[in-house]
Design a protein around this motif. Structure first.
Motif, mmCIF file in Angstrom:
data_model
loop_
_atom_site.group_PDB
_atom_site.id
_atom_site.type_symbol
_atom_site.label_atom_id
_atom_site.label_comp_id
_atom_site.label_asym_id
_atom_site.label_seq_id
_atom_site.Cartn_x
_atom_site.Cartn_y
_atom_site.Cartn_z
ATOM 1 N N GLU A 172 8.722 -0.236 -5.120
ATOM 2 C CA GLU A 172 9.795 0.297 -4.280
ATOM 3 C C GLU A 172 10.990 -0.627 -4.106
ATOM 4 O O GLU A 172 12.055 -0.187 -3.702
ATOM 5 C CB GLU A 172 9.244 0.602 -2.875
ATOM 6 N N HIS A 173 10.822 -1.915 -4.367
ATOM 7 C CA HIS A 173 11.861 -2.891 -4.026
ATOM 8 C C HIS A 173 12.661 -3.396 -5.223
ATOM 9 O O HIS A 173 13.362 -4.402 -5.108
ATOM 10 C CB HIS A 173 11.222 -4.094 -3.315
ATOM 11 N N ILE A 174 12.556 -2.709 -6.354
ATOM 12 C CA ILE A 174 13.184 -3.213 -7.584
ATOM 13 C C ILE A 174 14.665 -3.514 -7.381
ATOM 14 O O ILE A 174 15.139 -4.596 -7.730
ATOM 15 C CB ILE A 174 12.988 -2.223 -8.759
ATOM 16 N N GLU A 175 15.389 -2.575 -6.811
ATOM 17 C CA GLU A 175 16.841 -2.729 -6.693
ATOM 18 C C GLU A 175 17.213 -3.977 -5.885
ATOM 19 O O GLU A 175 18.054 -4.769 -6.312
ATOM 20 C CB GLU A 175 17.440 -1.480 -6.030
ATOM 21 N N ILE A 185 -0.865 -2.857 -6.652
ATOM 22 C CA ILE A 185 -2.193 -2.262 -6.829
ATOM 23 C C ILE A 185 -2.426 -1.169 -5.795
ATOM 24 O O ILE A 185 -2.952 -0.100 -6.088
ATOM 25 C CB ILE A 185 -3.287 -3.350 -6.696
ATOM 26 N N ASN A 186 -2.037 -1.447 -4.572
ATOM 27 C CA ASN A 186 -2.218 -0.500 -3.467
ATOM 28 C C ASN A 186 -0.890 -0.309 -2.746
ATOM 29 O O ASN A 186 0.017 -1.124 -2.873
ATOM 30 C CB ASN A 186 -3.289 -1.012 -2.483
ATOM 31 N N ARG A 187 -0.813 0.771 -2.015
ATOM 32 C CA ARG A 187 0.394 1.036 -1.230
ATOM 33 C C ARG A 187 0.529 -0.056 -0.172
ATOM 34 O O ARG A 187 -0.452 -0.457 0.437
ATOM 35 C CB ARG A 187 0.324 2.405 -0.577
ATOM 36 N N ASP A 188 1.746 -0.521 0.010
ATOM 37 C CA ASP A 188 1.999 -1.590 0.977
ATOM 38 C C ASP A 188 2.325 -0.965 2.325
ATOM 39 O O ASP A 188 3.459 -0.614 2.604
ATOM 40 C CB ASP A 188 3.146 -2.489 0.495
ATOM 41 N N HIS A 189 1.284 -0.859 3.155
ATOM 42 C CA HIS A 189 1.461 -0.331 4.504
ATOM 43 C C HIS A 189 1.764 -1.451 5.495
ATOM 44 O O HIS A 189 1.764 -1.229 6.688
ATOM 45 C CB HIS A 189 0.200 0.430 4.951
ATOM 46 N N GLY A 190 1.974 -2.666 4.990
ATOM 47 C CA GLY A 190 2.219 -3.818 5.851
ATOM 48 C C GLY A 190 0.911 -4.399 6.355
ATOM 49 O O GLY A 190 0.167 -3.717 7.062
ATOM 50 N N TYR A 191 0.618 -5.611 5.961
ATOM 51 C CA TYR A 191 -0.592 -6.317 6.392
ATOM 52 C C TYR A 191 -1.846 -5.479 6.159
ATOM 53 O O TYR A 191 -2.535 -5.077 7.088
ATOM 54 C CB TYR A 191 -0.481 -6.763 7.855
ATOM 55 N N VAL A 192 -2.130 -5.223 4.918
ATOM 56 C CA VAL A 192 -3.283 -4.409 4.537
ATOM 57 C C VAL A 192 -4.529 -5.298 4.564
ATOM 58 O O VAL A 192 -4.828 -5.997 3.598
ATOM 59 C CB VAL A 192 -3.079 -3.774 3.139
ATOM 60 N N GLY A 193 -5.228 -5.267 5.700
ATOM 61 C CA GLY A 193 -6.393 -6.117 5.870
ATOM 62 C C GLY A 193 -7.657 -5.367 6.233
ATOM 63 O O GLY A 193 -8.686 -5.987 6.501
ATOM 64 N N THR A 194 -7.585 -4.044 6.231
ATOM 65 C CA THR A 194 -8.763 -3.235 6.537
ATOM 66 C C THR A 194 -8.870 -2.100 5.524
ATOM 67 O O THR A 194 -7.877 -1.714 4.903
ATOM 68 C CB THR A 194 -8.679 -2.618 7.953
ATOM 69 N N GLU A 223 -5.048 1.747 0.196
ATOM 70 C CA GLU A 223 -4.899 2.988 -0.569
ATOM 71 C C GLU A 223 -4.362 2.644 -1.964
ATOM 72 O O GLU A 223 -3.243 2.150 -2.097
ATOM 73 C CB GLU A 223 -3.925 3.915 0.170
ATOM 74 N N PHE A 224 -5.182 2.896 -2.986
ATOM 75 C CA PHE A 224 -4.741 2.625 -4.356
ATOM 76 C C PHE A 224 -3.503 3.431 -4.702
ATOM 77 O O PHE A 224 -3.372 4.597 -4.313
ATOM 78 C CB PHE A 224 -5.843 3.008 -5.362
ATOM 79 N N ILE A 225 -2.621 2.838 -5.481
ATOM 80 C CA ILE A 225 -1.516 3.575 -6.093
ATOM 81 C C ILE A 225 -2.125 4.376 -7.240
ATOM 82 O O ILE A 225 -2.925 3.837 -8.018
ATOM 83 C CB ILE A 225 -0.425 2.601 -6.582
ATOM 84 N N PRO A 226 -1.818 5.661 -7.346
ATOM 85 C CA PRO A 226 -2.415 6.483 -8.404
ATOM 86 C C PRO A 226 -2.196 5.902 -9.799
ATOM 87 O O PRO A 226 -1.115 5.419 -10.117
ATOM 88 C CB PRO A 226 -1.696 7.833 -8.256
ATOM 89 N N GLY A 227 -3.273 5.909 -10.602
ATOM 90 C CA GLY A 227 -3.200 5.466 -11.987
ATOM 91 C C GLY A 227 -3.458 3.988 -12.196
ATOM 92 O O GLY A 227 -3.512 3.526 -13.343
ATOM 93 N N VAL A 228 -3.638 3.222 -11.117
ATOM 94 C CA VAL A 228 -3.805 1.775 -11.232
ATOM 95 C C VAL A 228 -5.099 1.411 -11.965
ATOM 96 O O VAL A 228 -5.104 0.523 -12.824
ATOM 97 C CB VAL A 228 -3.715 1.107 -9.841
ATOM 98 N N ASP A 237 0.391 -9.091 -8.286
ATOM 99 C CA ASP A 237 0.406 -9.119 -6.833
ATOM 100 C C ASP A 237 -0.429 -7.913 -6.380
ATOM 101 O O ASP A 237 -0.685 -7.009 -7.180
ATOM 102 C CB ASP A 237 1.850 -9.015 -6.328
ATOM 103 N N ARG A 238 -0.856 -7.886 -5.123
ATOM 104 C CA ARG A 238 -1.688 -6.771 -4.677
ATOM 105 C C ARG A 238 -0.871 -5.685 -3.962
ATOM 106 O O ARG A 238 -0.650 -4.616 -4.515
ATOM 107 C CB ARG A 238 -2.821 -7.265 -3.758
ATOM 108 N N ASP A 239 -0.421 -5.973 -2.757
ATOM 109 C CA ASP A 239 0.237 -4.945 -1.938
ATOM 110 C C ASP A 239 1.568 -4.534 -2.559
ATOM 111 O O ASP A 239 2.436 -5.358 -2.799
ATOM 112 C CB ASP A 239 0.431 -5.460 -0.509
#
Length: 184
Positions: free
Chosen positions: A154-157, A13-22, A27-32, A8-10
């Motif tokens: 962030e949503h594992i639990e 791969i990248n931080r999920d800032h909600g509707y990442v379309g620009t 913003e890449f997650i470090p180490g990806v 999955d992407r948001d």
């Protein structure tokens, strides 16, 4: 046949800032990049499968998504980590943009994007892997025949309540470190 790791992407791969379309919101997650490069070196195809309901909601366009994808792929390519395939679903049943309003077969948790990739890359789904941050990612992969299902982020639990059989790692880089040790 090839083995693949689907992502999955948001939130993966990248931080999920909600509707990442620009680009400003991407913003890449470090180490990806390093994690993806290591997975590719282990002879796995890397395939991105992402719902993009922001398109259906009129928050950004397919062209905006393509711009973000080109940027992402360019940055990853510099690390030998560009995705082999990128698939996205722009639909939503309650879309504000009429041409994207439908109950499609590609929006996760439905498996159509995985089936497109299977056909394009001649994939061995049973020996492939899905890495996502929501149960719907894993449900779609499972419906397409993927056996190894991994939750990260962030949503594992909360997501484990919906998909308790998933493996869990804090992040994609953490998964890649374990995965590449096993594959190598």
């Amino acid at each position: 046949m090839h083995k693949a790791v689907f992502f999955d992407r948001d939130g993966v791969i990248n931080r999920d800032h909600g509707y990442v379309g620009t680009l400003e919101r991407f913003e890449f997650i470090p180490g990806v990049a390093e994690a993806l490069a290591a997975i590719k070196k282990a002879c796995y195809k890397t395939i991105l499968v992402t719902n993009q309901s922001g398109i259906a909601r009129g928050l950004y366009t397919v062209d905006d998504f393509d711009t973000v994808t080109e940027f992402m792929q360019g940055q990853l390519a510099m690390a030998g980590a560009a995705f082999d395939g990128v698939y996205f679903c722009p639909h939503h049943p309650n879309a504000t943009v009429a041409k994207f309003r439908c109950d499609c077969s590609c929006r996760k948790p439905k498996p159509e994007m995985f089936l497109w990739a299977r056909k394009e890359f001649d994939l061995d789904m049973e020996n492939s892997v899905m890495v996502g941050d929501h149960a719907s990612d894993l449900q779609a992969a499972q419906a397409a025949g993927v056996k190894r299902l991994v939750l990260v982020g962030e949503h594992i639990e909360t997501e484990l309540k919906h998909f308790p059989q998933a493996e869990t790692f804090n992040s994609l880089p953490e998964f890649a470190m374990s995965f590449c040790r096993q594959a190598g």
